[in-house]
Design an enzyme around this catalytic site. Structure first.
Site, PDB file in Angstrom:
ATOM      1  N   GLU A 114      36.602  40.599  30.560  1.00  0.00           N
ATOM      2  CA  GLU A 114      36.844  41.292  29.827  1.00  0.00           C
ATOM      3  C   GLU A 114      37.134  41.077  28.635  1.00  0.00           C
ATOM      4  OE1 GLU A 114      35.799  45.057  30.545  1.00  0.00           O
ATOM      5  OE2 GLU A 114      35.071  45.009  32.607  1.00  0.00           O
ATOM      6  N   CYS A 172      43.097  48.284  29.677  1.00  0.00           N
ATOM      7  CA  CYS A 172      44.440  47.756  29.155  1.00  0.00           C
ATOM      8  C   CYS A 172      45.225  49.661  28.978  1.00  0.00           C
ATOM      9  CB  CYS A 172      44.553  47.349  27.961  1.00  0.00           C
ATOM     10  SG  CYS A 172      44.251  45.722  27.703  1.00  0.00           S
ATOM     11  N   ALA A 181      43.342  33.804  31.693  1.00  0.00           N
ATOM     12  CA  ALA A 181      41.808  34.174  31.915  1.00  0.00           C
ATOM     13  C   ALA A 181      42.009  33.000  32.921  1.00  0.00           C
ATOM     14  CB  ALA A 181      41.328  34.966  31.368  1.00  0.00           C
ATOM     15  N   SER A 236      42.836  34.392  26.639  1.00  0.00           N
ATOM     16  CA  SER A 236      41.951  33.777  27.031  1.00  0.00           C
ATOM     17  C   SER A 236      42.413  32.449  28.267  1.00  0.00           C
ATOM     18  CB  SER A 236      40.637  33.125  26.120  1.00  0.00           C
ATOM     19  OG  SER A 236      41.324  32.723  25.636  1.00  0.00           O
ATOM     20  N   GLY A 288      42.581  40.188  28.768  1.00  0.00           N
ATOM     21  CA  GLY A 288      44.196  39.995  28.484  1.00  0.00           C
ATOM     22  C   GLY A 288      43.464  38.277  27.583  1.00  0.00           C
TER      23      GLY A 288
END
Length: 83
Positions: free
Chosen positions: A48, A83, A34, A31, A29
């Site tokens: 990822e 996803c 994340a 940054s 998803g």
């Protein structure tokens, strides 16, 4: 060997994860999210493709079908569908 799939908003998922105390989180998803998850879970996040949402093409692209194929390869074929 088991995997759980939960469809929810971000705040609800974060609450569930905090209660579950996972050993590692697989995340694909943005940054920004994340980074947040990495801080909340002390780096126990496998990230990822975070933040890579765009392909920028110049005016010299002549084979648009190839570019579309390469984008699909980048997104799905390298390590399995995401996803």
């Amino acid at each position: 060997e088991d995997m759980d799939f939960i469809h929810s908003d971000g705040k609800t998922m974060e609450t569930i994860l905090k209660q579950a105390k996972p050993r590692i989180i697989q995340f694909t998803g943005s940054s920004k999210v994340a980074e947040h998850l990495s801080k909340q879970f002390h780096g126990k996040v496998k990230i990822e493709d975070a933040g890579f949402d765009w392909k920028i093409l110049g005016p010299d692209v002549s084979d648009v079908d190839y570019v579309a194929w390469q984008c699909d390869q980048d997104a799905y074929a390298a390590t399995g569908q995401k996803c």
